[in-house]
Design an enzyme around this catalytic site. Structure first.
Site, PDB file in Angstrom:
ATOM      1  N   TYR A  67       0.854  -1.192   0.000  1.00 26.76           N
ATOM      2  CA  TYR A  67       0.000   0.000   0.000  1.00 26.76           C
ATOM      3  C   TYR A  67       0.892   1.246   0.000  1.00 26.76           C
ATOM      4  O   TYR A  67       1.957   1.251   0.607  1.00 26.76           O
ATOM      5  CB  TYR A  67      -0.887   0.021   1.240  1.00 26.76           C
ATOM      6  N   HIS A 188      -9.176 -10.903  -8.541  1.00 27.59           N
ATOM      7  CA  HIS A 188      -8.617 -10.116  -7.443  1.00 27.59           C
ATOM      8  C   HIS A 188      -9.760  -9.598  -6.556  1.00 27.59           C
ATOM      9  O   HIS A 188     -10.843  -9.298  -7.053  1.00 27.59           O
ATOM     10  CB  HIS A 188      -7.821  -8.944  -8.024  1.00 27.59           C
TER      11      HIS A 188
END
Length: 223
Positions: A67, A188
């Site tokens: 992230y 995903h």
């Protein structure tokens, strides 16, 4: 780059740190850090390896990048530290968990360290990222390092369950011996694709079925 690598992984991967690509990667990171914030902090770059020793890996969940916003990345794919908001992909993973495993309590945080400590290798293909710039450290050498880690698991171990979500992760199946390991693929969990085959995949219960058939302790997916 501060190298703090768990001993069993160090025995497997130590020679990688002598490869030319790693010298180039170190230089790239030095240049990046002189100009930008880079995540995760240096002491957490190898967090996935340090929480899940080579001989204890039961499951691999492969992500792509850390992230890239402040305080999110801590070296475990899909995971964020306690006190940080749960990212959308992880929130969808929790939704699938709740649907897949009756009675499972969805946590109010996104820290998956407890999974890692049970043998779930939460590995990103790229281990660092420039702040606020997704994909900024792709193609700089990390993929060679993490591909080597996957290849060594494939060659030296057996019975590992690899969860490959999304096209990027699915491409890693080429370096996994499917005769020796279990490979589960799905879309995903991102909000852009979760409805195209992630929801309903039941991968979490399937992982535990594979592990129990081998006489191994299943994963407690509550965090």
């Amino acid at each position: 780059m501060s190298i703090q690598l768990e001993s069993s992984w160090k025995a497997v991967l130590e020679s990688e740190f002598e490869q030319p690509y790693m010298s180039q990667l170190k230089e790239f990171l030095r240049t990046e850090k002189a100009q930008y914030s880079v995540y995760p902090p240096s002491n957490l770059i190898f967090n996935a390896f340090n929480h899940t020793p080579f001989d204890q890996v039961k499951v691999v969940i492969l992500g792509q990048d850390p992230y890239h916003n402040v305080d999110q990345a801590h070296g475990l794919s899909f995971s964020v530290p306690q006190g940080v908001g749960i990212p959308p992909s992880l929130r969808n993973m929790y939704l699938e968990l709740r649907a897949d495993i009756p009675g499972l309590q969805i946590p109010n945080h996104g820290d998956l360290t407890s999974w890692a400590d049970q043998g779930v290798l939460l590995l990103n293909a790229t281990l660092t990222v420039r702040a606020h710039t997704a994909g900024s450290h792709q193609g700089k050498g990390w993929e060679a390092f993490t591909d080597k880690a996957i290849a060594e698991l494939s060659a030296r171990r057996s019975g590992i369950v690899f969860l490959l979500w999304g096209r990027y992760a699915k491409n890693k199946a080429a370096i996994i011996d499917y005769h020796k390991h279990h490979i589960l693929t799905a879309a995903h969990p991102s909000p852009f694709s979760a409805n195209n085959g992630f929801f309903g995949c039941r991968h979490f219960s399937k992982v535990n079925e594979f592990l129990e058939k081998q006489g191994l302790e299943p994963i407690n997916w509550e965090v």
